[in-house]
Enzyme design. Sequence first.
Site, short mmCIF file in Angstrom:
data_model
loop_
_atom_site.label_atom_id
_atom_site.label_comp_id
_atom_site.label_asym_id
_atom_site.label_seq_id
_atom_site.Cartn_x
_atom_site.Cartn_y
_atom_site.Cartn_z
CD GLU A 263 -2.67 1.41 2.47
OE1 GLU A 263 -3.53 2.31 2.49
OE2 GLU A 263 -2.42 0.68 3.46
CG ASP B 150 2.75 7.50 4.70
OD1 ASP B 150 3.35 8.59 4.91
OD2 ASP B 150 1.58 7.44 4.33
CG ASP C 34 -2.20 16.00 -2.51
OD1 ASP C 34 -2.94 16.41 -3.44
OD2 ASP C 34 -1.58 16.77 -1.75
CE LYS D 159 -2.51 25.58 -6.72
NZ LYS D 159 -1.69 26.49 -5.88
CG ASP E 96 -11.57 12.06 -1.40
OD1 ASP E 96 -10.40 11.60 -1.45
OD2 ASP E 96 -11.80 13.26 -1.13
#
Length: 224
Positions: A52, A77, A126, A130, A162
């Site tokens: 993940e 992470d 994220d 932009k 999402d």
Amino acid sequence: MGSKNKLKRFKENETFQNVFQPTREEVVGGEFPLKGKWNSDFFKNDNPIIIELGCGKGEYSVGLAEKYPDKNFVGIDIKGARFWRGAKTAVDEGLHNVAFVRTQIELIEDIFATHEVSEIWITFPDPQIKYKRTKHRMTNSEFLKLYQRILKPDGVVNLKTDSEFMHGYTLGLLHGEGHEVLYANHNVYKNEGAPEEVIGIQTFYEKQYLEINKAITYIRFKIK
């Protein structure tokens, strides 16, 4: 989170046998000892390895590990104070098929060998909306090439987000580059047929999104 609490979690991570926190220099220098040896040296089995990317608190890695004891899971992470929660839960529950690595995602080729990984999960990244942030989107062309190198030839990637932008951007890129989309759904909780591992495990933030009726999207694909 206060700095004292962060330091406490960093120190506790050092005591967990399921947490690895190599320095960037060690990783880039080819000194990460488990590359190519995750099955033999850590998991002690030949089960498939699922990773993940951007695992956050580790809810998905731990949830999948609980659900699939015959598979191995590794959460990646850069924020160790976040995945402390998942690592601690795994230790407390005696889950031996899940681990966590604190490193940058662009360095995963130094953490896993060619074709060592069977499946990749990208959960709520994220979206980097932009245009100048395109290179940081976790499903851009360069990242897909990176994933392809560590994935087995029949390996798959899962994107759960999402962000309608991220969903649309990724679908467009996959179709444009000729990759194989196995499943795509713009609202997995409203449409029938969503895989159980997609709707059966929810992250902390996902639950908040659902409370305000925000659609959760999902794509499962193979990189050609």
